[in-house]
Design a protein around this motif. Structure first.
Motif, PDB file in Angstrom:
ATOM      1  N   UNK A   1       0.824  -1.220   0.000  1.00 41.43           N
ATOM      2  CA  UNK A   1       0.000   0.000   0.000  1.00 41.43           C
ATOM      3  C   UNK A   1       0.855   1.265   0.000  1.00 41.43           C
ATOM      4  N   UNK A   2       1.889   1.393   0.871  1.00 44.64           N
ATOM      5  CA  UNK A   2       2.735   2.593   0.780  1.00 44.64           C
ATOM      6  C   UNK A   2       3.365   2.784  -0.593  1.00 44.64           C
ATOM      7  N   UNK A   3       3.862   1.695  -1.200  1.00 42.81           N
ATOM      8  CA  UNK A   3       4.494   1.815  -2.516  1.00 42.81           C
ATOM      9  C   UNK A   3       3.465   2.175  -3.592  1.00 42.81           C
ATOM     10  N   UNK A   4       2.255   1.595  -3.498  1.00 41.12           N
ATOM     11  CA  UNK A   4       1.218   1.929  -4.466  1.00 41.12           C
ATOM     12  C   UNK A   4       0.787   3.385  -4.321  1.00 41.12           C
ATOM     13  N   UNK A   5       0.707   3.861  -3.065  1.00 35.62           N
ATOM     14  CA  UNK A   5       0.344   5.264  -2.831  1.00 35.62           C
ATOM     15  C   UNK A   5       1.405   6.205  -3.400  1.00 35.62           C
TER      16      UNK A   5
END
Length: 363
Positions: A314-318
């Motif tokens: 999720x952090x990388x996708x954000x």
């Protein structure tokens, strides 16, 4: 520009090659990504120390010391609470034995397998103690090695951040340098806001779950509150897993069905408050990922990097969405990953309710 079948095939092939590269470069990229995310999170603190005339090297080491204290504190806290659980191990063991006996009886009545036959099947399926110990030692060694690498990357990415920025600017054409610098600054700023916002939301969830579980009288309420809040890094799935573990341990400790139902109610209440109040205030819509791509990111992260991939997904996708939103040619992909336009519309019912909640909290 017309999109041809050839261009679509080339793009799909590129995506496949990127995923394959991520999979085979796991040992190298995984600690680097963790180090990069932590460096982005601590960048404002490092800049603050440098503005106070603290030498750059000392500022970076101060950040390292801070993160070591935080991680060490979490380990100590979890260890302390786990030691409390271990004190009840005899009770839990007896409960597990009773449950096992009931399960054996059910299997015998349903499938006609005697206890001896069931034990024989289990022995065949169970790995040897030597293999278990070997796996545990290997996992701990890998964890320690990766943790050291994360700290090393964290230090050097913070220390050489200006050098890396200049490298990215040198890659750009002269006429695009101003635009590239704006993209770097905006992406870094929004990424920091997202990561710090996620940390603040986890702290809020610790408080909310702690209050709810304590009111219910759940044993080791603080431990389970921290567990449920920390698992927020994995959206949708994490909190459900934490709540199931809480209810399961409470059931083993003899909790009444009413308490188990109350634990589920606390979970639903906290999740509602998080979705309608905390997320709009703390995270904001600029890094909102729609549920479809949230699930896709989690599944892909698990397939590529396992449990660490779930944490990083999720952090990388954000961060990927933020980059796409600030590069003209990639904006369609940022749009695809982001929330629906109808949900962001100021005239939408959901937006109005969330805005009203936000106004009440701010007052």
């Amino acid at each position: 520009m017309t999109i041809t079948i050839t261009s679509v095939i080339k793009r799909l092939l590129l995506i496949f090659l990127v995923i394959a590269g991520l999979y085979y470069a796991k040992a190298f990229l995984m600690p680097l990504c963790f180090g990069g995310i932590l460096a982005a999170l601590f960048l404002p603190f490092c800049n603050l120390l440098q503005r106070k005339k603290i030498p750059k090297f000392i500022a970076v080491l101060s950040c390292l010391l801070t993160i070591i204290i935080i991680v060490g504190g979490l380990f100590v806290l979890f260890g302390w609470k786990i030691s409390d659980l271990v004190k009840d191990v005899e009770l839990l063991k007896q409960k597990a034995i009773d449950s096992g006996i009931q399960l054996q009886t059910y299997i015998f009545n349903r499938f006609g397998l005697s206890n001896e036959e069931q034990l024989s099947i289990l022995k065949k399926e169970q790995p040897s103690y030597a293999n278990v110990m070997q796996t545990m030692v290997g996992s701990l060694s890998s964890l320690f090695g990766n943790l050291v690498l994360v700290y090393i990357y964290f230090v050097f990415l913070l220390y050489y951040r200006s050098h890396i920025k200049q490298f990215l600017l040198k890659l750009s054409l002269e006429k695009n340098k101003a635009e590239m610098e704006n993209i770097i600054q905006t992406t870094a700023k929004v990424s920091q806001q997202y990561l710090f916002g996620l940390f603040k939301m986890i702290v809020c969830l610790w408080i909310l779950y702690g209050i709810g579980f304590s009111i219910l009288g759940v044993k080791n309420a603080i431990f389970f509150a921290i567990l449920c809040g920390f698992l927020e890094i994995v959206p949708y799935i994490g909190n459900i897993v934490g709540t199931i573990i809480t209810a399961f341990v409470a059931a083993l400790n003899g909790a009444e069905p009413s308490m188990l139902g109350s634990i589920i109610i606390v979970y639903a209440t906290v999740q509602t408050f998080q979705g309608w109040v905390l997320e709009p205030i703390i995270l904001g819509p600029q890094v909102k990922i729609n549920p479809l791509f949230t699930i896709l990111a989690l599944v892909l992260g698990q397939l590529i990097w396992g449990i660490p991939g779930i944490i990083l997904a999720i952090p990388l996708t954000a961060i990927l969405k933020i980059i796409c939103d600030h590069i003209q040619s990639l904006r369609p992909y940022g749009f695809l990953i982001g929330e629906l336009e109808s949900e962001k519309s100021e005239n939408s019912f959901i937006h109005k309710i969330k805005s009203r909640f936000s106004e009440i909290i701010r007052k």
